[in-house]
Design a protein around this motif. Structure first.
Motif, PDB file in Angstrom:
ATOM      1  N   LYS A  43      17.908   7.204   0.484  1.00  0.00           N
ATOM      2  CA  LYS A  43      16.597   7.614   0.999  1.00  0.00           C
ATOM      3  C   LYS A  43      16.133   6.658   2.092  1.00  0.00           C
ATOM      4  O   LYS A  43      16.634   5.548   2.217  1.00  0.00           O
ATOM      5  CB  LYS A  43      15.573   7.656  -0.129  1.00  0.00           C
ATOM      6  N   GLU A  44      15.163   7.116   2.871  1.00  0.00           N
ATOM      7  CA  GLU A  44      14.603   6.275   3.911  1.00  0.00           C
ATOM      8  C   GLU A  44      13.602   5.279   3.310  1.00  0.00           C
ATOM      9  O   GLU A  44      13.048   5.516   2.239  1.00  0.00           O
ATOM     10  CB  GLU A  44      13.905   7.136   4.969  1.00  0.00           C
ATOM     11  N   ARG A  45      13.389   4.202   4.051  1.00  0.00           N
ATOM     12  CA  ARG A  45      12.402   3.221   3.624  1.00  0.00           C
ATOM     13  C   ARG A  45      11.011   3.862   3.693  1.00  0.00           C
ATOM     14  O   ARG A  45      10.669   4.542   4.648  1.00  0.00           O
ATOM     15  CB  ARG A  45      12.449   1.986   4.528  1.00  0.00           C
ATOM     16  N   GLU A  46      10.208   3.621   2.647  1.00  0.00           N
ATOM     17  CA  GLU A  46       8.878   4.212   2.591  1.00  0.00           C
ATOM     18  C   GLU A  46       7.824   3.159   2.262  1.00  0.00           C
ATOM     19  O   GLU A  46       8.101   2.163   1.603  1.00  0.00           O
ATOM     20  CB  GLU A  46       8.824   5.316   1.528  1.00  0.00           C
ATOM     21  N   TYR A  59      -2.406   2.708  -0.297  1.00  0.00           N
ATOM     22  CA  TYR A  59      -1.308   2.943  -1.231  1.00  0.00           C
ATOM     23  C   TYR A  59      -0.643   4.294  -0.978  1.00  0.00           C
ATOM     24  O   TYR A  59      -1.303   5.262  -0.600  1.00  0.00           O
ATOM     25  CB  TYR A  59      -1.814   2.936  -2.672  1.00  0.00           C
ATOM     26  N   ALA A  60       0.641   4.337  -1.267  1.00  0.00           N
ATOM     27  CA  ALA A  60       1.322   5.623  -1.316  1.00  0.00           C
ATOM     28  C   ALA A  60       0.780   6.405  -2.509  1.00  0.00           C
ATOM     29  O   ALA A  60       0.449   5.815  -3.548  1.00  0.00           O
ATOM     30  CB  ALA A  60       2.823   5.418  -1.466  1.00  0.00           C
ATOM     31  N   ASP A  61       0.689   7.713  -2.368  1.00  0.00           N
ATOM     32  CA  ASP A  61       0.161   8.543  -3.458  1.00  0.00           C
ATOM     33  C   ASP A  61       0.951   8.344  -4.747  1.00  0.00           C
ATOM     34  O   ASP A  61       0.393   8.399  -5.844  1.00  0.00           O
ATOM     35  CB  ASP A  61       0.177  10.022  -3.057  1.00  0.00           C
ATOM     36  N   SER A  62       2.244   8.110  -4.617  1.00  0.00           N
ATOM     37  CA  SER A  62       3.111   8.023  -5.790  1.00  0.00           C
ATOM     38  C   SER A  62       2.841   6.785  -6.644  1.00  0.00           C
ATOM     39  O   SER A  62       3.270   6.731  -7.801  1.00  0.00           O
ATOM     40  CB  SER A  62       4.577   8.037  -5.354  1.00  0.00           C
ATOM     41  N   VAL A  63       2.143   5.797  -6.083  1.00  0.00           N
ATOM     42  CA  VAL A  63       1.917   4.562  -6.846  1.00  0.00           C
ATOM     43  C   VAL A  63       0.439   4.306  -7.132  1.00  0.00           C
ATOM     44  O   VAL A  63       0.099   3.341  -7.834  1.00  0.00           O
ATOM     45  CB  VAL A  63       2.512   3.328  -6.116  1.00  0.00           C
ATOM     46  N   LYS A  64      -0.440   5.143  -6.597  1.00  0.00           N
ATOM     47  CA  LYS A  64      -1.880   4.952  -6.819  1.00  0.00           C
ATOM     48  C   LYS A  64      -2.196   4.955  -8.313  1.00  0.00           C
ATOM     49  O   LYS A  64      -1.703   5.801  -9.057  1.00  0.00           O
ATOM     50  CB  LYS A  64      -2.669   6.047  -6.106  1.00  0.00           C
ATOM     51  N   GLY A  65      -3.007   3.989  -8.721  1.00  0.00           N
ATOM     52  CA  GLY A  65      -3.388   3.879 -10.123  1.00  0.00           C
ATOM     53  C   GLY A  65      -2.403   3.096 -10.971  1.00  0.00           C
ATOM     54  O   GLY A  65      -2.709   2.754 -12.120  1.00  0.00           O
TER      55      GLY A  65
END
Length: 119
Positions: A43-46, A59-65
């Motif tokens: 995968k690409e760096r995000e 924050y990226a949505d995938s890690v919020k909270g």
């Protein structure tokens, strides 16, 4: 030249926690933004999270909270507290910093630290 050194990666079970640290050193006048990115195999760096010198975070949505980014400006260090880790968080995590050096602006990356979430 500005160097970034990361620490704190490792193997953790799903639901567990890890804390990453990244210290910047070198001929630094000021650091504007610091952050964490990650790259999983194939995968690409995000972007994971960023923080400005004033404390504004993104924050990226995938890690919020679940993840929290913080920094100690006096130590030129950024942290990433990762909780409720999931297998999909497995990746190499890279520290990033941009700012002004003694002689020029800089954008620097750390060497990366592996985070593996697996039972």
């Amino acid at each position: 030249q500005v160097q970034l050194v990361e620490s704190g990666g490792g193997l953790v079970e799903p639901g567990g926690s890890l804390r990453l640290s990244c210290a910047a050193s070198g001929r630094i006048f000021s650091i504007n933004a610091m952050g964490w990115y990650r790259q999983a195999p194939g995968k690409e760096r995000e972007l994971v999270a960023t923080i400005t010198s004033g404390g504004t975070t993104n924050y990226a949505d995938s890690v919020k909270g679940r993840f929290t980014i913080s920094r100690d400006n006096a130590k030129n260090t950024v942290y990433l507290e990762m909780n409720s880790l999931k297998p999909e968080d497995t990746a190499v995590y890279y520290c990033y910093a941009e700012g002004v050096g003694v002689t020029a602006k800089f954008q620097s990356w750390g060497q990366g630290t592996q985070v593996t979430v697996s039972s």
